[in-house]
Design a protein around this motif. Structure first.
Motif, PDB file in Angstrom:
ATOM      1  N   THR A  82       8.547 -63.389  13.324  1.00  0.00           N
ATOM      2  CA  THR A  82       8.402 -64.672  14.017  1.00  0.00           C
ATOM      3  C   THR A  82       6.980 -64.816  14.549  1.00  0.00           C
ATOM      4  N   MET A  83       6.438 -63.731  15.084  1.00  0.00           N
ATOM      5  CA  MET A  83       5.053 -63.760  15.570  1.00  0.00           C
ATOM      6  C   MET A  83       4.078 -64.025  14.426  1.00  0.00           C
ATOM      7  N   MET A  84       4.364 -63.474  13.255  1.00  0.00           N
ATOM      8  CA  MET A  84       3.484 -63.694  12.106  1.00  0.00           C
ATOM      9  C   MET A  84       3.453 -65.175  11.721  1.00  0.00           C
ATOM     10  N   VAL A  85       4.592 -65.846  11.789  1.00  0.00           N
ATOM     11  CA  VAL A  85       4.645 -67.279  11.485  1.00  0.00           C
ATOM     12  C   VAL A  85       3.971 -68.065  12.615  1.00  0.00           C
ATOM     13  N   LYS A  86       4.292 -67.713  13.838  1.00  0.00           N
ATOM     14  CA  LYS A  86       3.744 -68.416  15.006  1.00  0.00           C
ATOM     15  C   LYS A  86       2.217 -68.397  15.010  1.00  0.00           C
ATOM     16  N   HIS A  87       1.633 -67.275  14.611  1.00  0.00           N
ATOM     17  CA  HIS A  87       0.169 -67.130  14.612  1.00  0.00           C
ATOM     18  C   HIS A  87      -0.481 -67.515  13.295  1.00  0.00           C
ATOM     19  N   GLY A  88       0.297 -68.015  12.344  1.00  0.00           N
ATOM     20  CA  GLY A  88      -0.274 -68.504  11.090  1.00  0.00           C
ATOM     21  C   GLY A  88      -0.543 -67.440  10.049  1.00  0.00           C
ATOM     22  N   VAL A  89      -0.033 -66.228  10.244  1.00  0.00           N
ATOM     23  CA  VAL A  89      -0.227 -65.177   9.240  1.00  0.00           C
ATOM     24  C   VAL A  89       0.574 -65.512   7.989  1.00  0.00           C
ATOM     25  N   ILE A  90       1.821 -65.957   8.177  1.00  0.00           N
ATOM     26  CA  ILE A  90       2.653 -66.413   7.066  1.00  0.00           C
ATOM     27  C   ILE A  90       2.653 -67.926   7.099  1.00  0.00           C
ATOM     28  N   GLN A  91       2.258 -68.524   5.963  1.00  0.00           N
ATOM     29  CA  GLN A  91       2.169 -69.980   5.864  1.00  0.00           C
ATOM     30  C   GLN A  91       2.861 -70.421   4.584  1.00  0.00           C
ATOM     31  N   GLY A  92       4.173 -70.653   4.658  1.00  0.00           N
ATOM     32  CA  GLY A  92       4.929 -71.096   3.486  1.00  0.00           C
ATOM     33  C   GLY A  92       4.947 -70.047   2.399  1.00  0.00           C
ATOM     34  N   GLY A  93       4.190 -70.284   1.322  1.00  0.00           N
ATOM     35  CA  GLY A  93       4.156 -69.362   0.192  1.00  0.00           C
ATOM     36  C   GLY A  93       2.980 -68.406   0.191  1.00  0.00           C
ATOM     37  N   THR A  94       2.160 -68.443   1.254  1.00  0.00           N
ATOM     38  CA  THR A  94       0.968 -67.596   1.285  1.00  0.00           C
ATOM     39  C   THR A  94       0.905 -66.771   2.574  1.00  0.00           C
ATOM     40  N   ILE A  95       0.081 -65.728   2.504  1.00  0.00           N
ATOM     41  CA  ILE A  95      -0.176 -64.850   3.639  1.00  0.00           C
ATOM     42  C   ILE A  95      -1.664 -64.913   3.944  1.00  0.00           C
TER      43      ILE A  95
END
Length: 179
Positions: free
Chosen positions: A101-114
């Motif tokens: 969740t933190m990875m998504v919140k901080h923009g590390v995971i963005q849909g289909g890319t990392i």
């Protein structure tokens, strides 16, 4: 539960677009423990299992192993979103979901890319967002990876994608120990 429903897939895709709340950072060892087994060398593997990840299910949905067996997993992301193959217990997955969740919140995971540069970001406590647990592979759409695991523990195991919303949408499977 309809794991392959187009509505479930759409809901999971939408979950990536909302701001998620959670706590935790990667590198704290939430993925693996003695009860789940331990990483092993590919030369020790007795067989290879190919796991295909789709939006939002795995093929196969169940993996049969022997206690003590070393398995080489070749993991392929055939979906359009970032997905994870993580071996653990229900409790370790719940803890790991907070990190994801933190990875998504901080923009590390963005849909289909990392965003790989952001994975190195210091979270202020000396830990980064780097996804480097030995029991887990995190893959962008179209990528493949490998994980080698010795099933030496005695816990009830499953494999799962802990990207926010994916586990809840049905992206998990059982590891069954055979006699």
């Amino acid at each position: 539960m309809l794991k392959h429903s187009k509505y479930v897939i759409a809901a999971a895709a939408l979950s990536l677009s909302f701001t998620a709340f959670g706590a935790g950072t990667h590198g704290h060892g939430h993925g693996a423990g003695a009860a789940t087994g331990e990483p092993a060398d590919a030369s020790e593997a007795t067989r290879t299992i190919t796991v295909a990840m789709y939006d939002n299910y795995y093929e196969p949905e169940t993996i049969n192993v022997q206690k003590g067996e070393v398995v080489r997993f070749v993991v392929e992301n055939h979906g359009q979103l970032v997905h994870e193959f993580n071996i653990g217990t229900a409790d370790t997955h719940a803890a790991h979901q907070a990190e994801m969740t933190m990875m998504v919140k901080h923009g590390v995971i963005q849909g289909g890319t990392i965003n790989h540069a952001m994975m190195e970001m210091d979270m202020g406590d000396g830990h980064s967002m780097k996804h480097d647990d030995p029991n887990s592979v995190l893959l962008e759409a179209g990528q493949s990876g490998e994980l080698v695991w010795r099933f030496s523990g005695d816990a009830t195991l499953e494999f799962a994608c802990n990207v926010p919303g994916h586990y809840q949408a049905g992206m998990y499977g059982d590891v069954k120990f055979q006699q």
